[in-house]
Design a protein around this motif. Sequence first.
Motif, PDB file in Angstrom:
ATOM      1  N   ALA A  35       0.831  -1.208   0.000  1.00 41.43           N
ATOM      2  CA  ALA A  35       0.000   0.000   0.000  1.00 41.43           C
ATOM      3  C   ALA A  35       0.866   1.259   0.000  1.00 41.43           C
ATOM      4  O   ALA A  35       0.569   2.232  -0.711  1.00 41.43           O
ATOM      5  CB  ALA A  35      -0.921  -0.010   1.217  1.00 41.43           C
ATOM      6  N   THR A  36       1.946   1.241   0.776  1.00 40.09           N
ATOM      7  CA  THR A  36       2.849   2.396   0.826  1.00 40.09           C
ATOM      8  C   THR A  36       3.525   2.611  -0.524  1.00 40.09           C
ATOM      9  O   THR A  36       3.661   3.751  -0.982  1.00 40.09           O
ATOM     10  CB  THR A  36       3.921   2.182   1.912  1.00 40.09           C
ATOM     11  N   TRP A  37       3.941   1.531  -1.170  1.00 40.69           N
ATOM     12  CA  TRP A  37       4.612   1.640  -2.476  1.00 40.69           C
ATOM     13  C   TRP A  37       3.671   2.227  -3.524  1.00 40.69           C
ATOM     14  O   TRP A  37       4.050   3.134  -4.284  1.00 40.69           O
ATOM     15  CB  TRP A  37       5.112   0.273  -2.919  1.00 40.69           C
ATOM     16  N   PHE A  38       2.434   1.708  -3.580  1.00 44.14           N
ATOM     17  CA  PHE A  38       1.470   2.215  -4.559  1.00 44.14           C
ATOM     18  C   PHE A  38       1.099   3.664  -4.254  1.00 44.14           C
ATOM     19  O   PHE A  38       0.923   4.475  -5.179  1.00 44.14           O
ATOM     20  CB  PHE A  38       0.214   1.336  -4.582  1.00 44.14           C
ATOM     21  N   ALA A  39       0.951   3.988  -2.968  1.00 45.11           N
ATOM     22  CA  ALA A  39       0.619   5.369  -2.597  1.00 45.11           C
ATOM     23  C   ALA A  39       1.734   6.320  -2.995  1.00 45.11           C
ATOM     24  O   ALA A  39       1.481   7.419  -3.516  1.00 45.11           O
ATOM     25  CB  ALA A  39       0.346   5.455  -1.099  1.00 45.11           C
ATOM     26  N   ALA A  40       2.991   5.905  -2.770  1.00 48.18           N
ATOM     27  CA  ALA A  40       4.127   6.750  -3.147  1.00 48.18           C
ATOM     28  C   ALA A  40       4.186   6.945  -4.656  1.00 48.18           C
ATOM     29  O   ALA A  40       4.452   8.050  -5.144  1.00 48.18           O
ATOM     30  CB  ALA A  40       5.427   6.118  -2.643  1.00 48.18           C
ATOM     31  N   ARG A  41       3.930   5.881  -5.412  1.00 46.67           N
ATOM     32  CA  ARG A  41       3.951   5.998  -6.869  1.00 46.67           C
ATOM     33  C   ARG A  41       2.836   6.908  -7.365  1.00 46.67           C
ATOM     34  O   ARG A  41       3.041   7.743  -8.265  1.00 46.67           O
ATOM     35  CB  ARG A  41       3.799   4.611  -7.506  1.00 46.67           C
ATOM     36  N   GLU A  42       1.659   6.779  -6.767  1.00 53.46           N
ATOM     37  CA  GLU A  42       0.526   7.606  -7.192  1.00 53.46           C
ATOM     38  C   GLU A  42       0.787   9.086  -6.893  1.00 53.46           C
ATOM     39  O   GLU A  42       0.507   9.964  -7.715  1.00 53.46           O
ATOM     40  CB  GLU A  42      -0.740   7.140  -6.471  1.00 53.46           C
ATOM     41  N   ILE A  43       1.341   9.365  -5.704  1.00 52.80           N
ATOM     42  CA  ILE A  43       1.640  10.746  -5.346  1.00 52.80           C
ATOM     43  C   ILE A  43       2.729  11.309  -6.253  1.00 52.80           C
ATOM     44  O   ILE A  43       2.683  12.467  -6.674  1.00 52.80           O
ATOM     45  CB  ILE A  43       2.052  10.829  -3.863  1.00 52.80           C
ATOM     46  N   ARG A  44       3.720  10.476  -6.574  1.00 51.94           N
ATOM     47  CA  ARG A  44       4.807  10.927  -7.441  1.00 51.94           C
ATOM     48  C   ARG A  44       4.291  11.299  -8.827  1.00 51.94           C
ATOM     49  O   ARG A  44       4.768  12.241  -9.454  1.00 51.94           O
ATOM     50  CB  ARG A  44       5.870   9.828  -7.527  1.00 51.94           C
ATOM     51  N   GLU A  45       3.296  10.564  -9.321  1.00 50.72           N
ATOM     52  CA  GLU A  45       2.770  10.805 -10.659  1.00 50.72           C
ATOM     53  C   GLU A  45       1.789  11.972 -10.698  1.00 50.72           C
ATOM     54  O   GLU A  45       1.699  12.681 -11.705  1.00 50.72           O
ATOM     55  CB  GLU A  45       2.088   9.543 -11.184  1.00 50.72           C
ATOM     56  N   THR A  46       1.037  12.161  -9.609  1.00 50.64           N
ATOM     57  CA  THR A  46      -0.010  13.182  -9.627  1.00 50.64           C
ATOM     58  C   THR A  46       0.388  14.477  -8.943  1.00 50.64           C
ATOM     59  O   THR A  46      -0.205  15.523  -9.193  1.00 50.64           O
ATOM     60  CB  THR A  46      -1.285  12.646  -8.952  1.00 50.64           C
ATOM     61  N   MET A  47       1.383  14.446  -8.033  1.00 57.38           N
ATOM     62  CA  MET A  47       1.794  15.639  -7.290  1.00 57.38           C
ATOM     63  C   MET A  47       3.293  15.842  -7.410  1.00 57.38           C
ATOM     64  O   MET A  47       3.983  16.061  -6.415  1.00 57.38           O
ATOM     65  CB  MET A  47       1.409  15.508  -5.805  1.00 57.38           C
ATOM     66  N   GLY A  48       3.792  15.744  -8.600  1.00 55.96           N
ATOM     67  CA  GLY A  48       5.233  15.864  -8.797  1.00 55.96           C
ATOM     68  C   GLY A  48       5.771  17.245  -8.503  1.00 55.96           C
ATOM     69  O   GLY A  48       6.922  17.402  -8.108  1.00 55.96           O
ATOM     70  N   ALA A  49       4.969  18.244  -8.674  1.00 56.99           N
ATOM     71  CA  ALA A  49       5.440  19.620  -8.474  1.00 56.99           C
ATOM     72  C   ALA A  49       5.712  19.881  -7.000  1.00 56.99           C
ATOM     73  O   ALA A  49       4.950  19.497  -6.120  1.00 56.99           O
ATOM     74  CB  ALA A  49       4.405  20.611  -8.994  1.00 56.99           C
ATOM     75  N   VAL A  50       6.828  20.574  -6.738  1.00 56.80           N
ATOM     76  CA  VAL A  50       7.193  20.900  -5.354  1.00 56.80           C
ATOM     77  C   VAL A  50       6.564  22.238  -4.987  1.00 56.80           C
ATOM     78  O   VAL A  50       7.223  23.276  -4.953  1.00 56.80           O
ATOM     79  CB  VAL A  50       8.730  20.936  -5.177  1.00 56.80           C
ATOM     80  N   SER A  51       5.277  22.229  -4.745  1.00 62.48           N
ATOM     81  CA  SER A  51       4.565  23.434  -4.352  1.00 62.48           C
ATOM     82  C   SER A  51       4.126  23.299  -2.903  1.00 62.48           C
ATOM     83  O   SER A  51       4.187  22.226  -2.309  1.00 62.48           O
ATOM     84  CB  SER A  51       3.331  23.641  -5.252  1.00 62.48           C
ATOM     85  N   GLY A  52       3.656  24.398  -2.351  1.00 67.55           N
ATOM     86  CA  GLY A  52       3.222  24.365  -0.960  1.00 67.55           C
ATOM     87  C   GLY A  52       2.062  23.420  -0.743  1.00 67.55           C
ATOM     88  O   GLY A  52       2.059  22.628   0.201  1.00 67.55           O
TER      89      GLY A  52
END
Length: 288
Positions: A35-52
Amino acid sequence: MWPIIKITYREMISKRIFTITVLMSLAFLLLFGVATWFAAREIRETMGAVSGDAMMMKGFFSTQLLGMGLYFGSIIAALLAILSSVGSIASEIESHQIDTWLARAMPRRQYMLGKFLGLASMLILYTAMLYLGLIAINQWVGGGEMAVQLRATQVMTGLGYFLLLPVILVCVSLLMSSMTTTVTGGIFLIILYGISFIGGFVEQLGSLIHQESLVQIGIVSSLIFPTDSLFRLSMLSLFEAVDNPLSFASQGIFGTSSPPSAAMLYYTLGYGLVALLIAIRIFQRRDV
């Protein structure tokens, strides 16, 4: 006393409930890692920008997921503590296996303390491995997306509170085991743990929506059986430096928006100590 501790180790390891719990714990850690691996991959793909906003959302999901894993980990450890220790005295009295030890003129106090030390040390080892396993998965599998920024002092302080949970449960389980049968004691303890479990949720909900009556209900349930407060203290220590106002793990259902006081910690420690002393007292007077 040491022979009692060694035999307690052997008995606990040989029990089917211990083997099943260890295997299911490994499955739980594997599922948490996936679950952690899939969550990290999903966040990396959808929230790649380093914004606040992206950083706040990453912090929210990471603390929420780790808090959820630790919460269910505490439930597993609590149930193992109850099921493995509630029959430690009662079952031996019922089967008359205890007669062999009492015939050696061993003080009953030493017998009870040997049982306590054996059960508590084994459960501390299991609980520590479960806790550190969840933390390690979060740090290594989560990567930069799901890994919560934690210091070693935070991890160890949280671990200390986390380990107190099975110890307190062993104390109360031995009290029940010295008073009644295995089945009766198990049912009673699971109900008490359920009261603490539900009361913790009610107290956090009442704190979030500012309903003092719900908070008071949670406090009363903690006084009846103060195990949930140990988990809240553990999460409060673990996430004390997480800079995320949206974190439910440090301020919500899986953490504590209504922090237990130092008095509650002392009450919990006293609760376990008194339960153990009463268990010894009852066992010394019991006709076996």
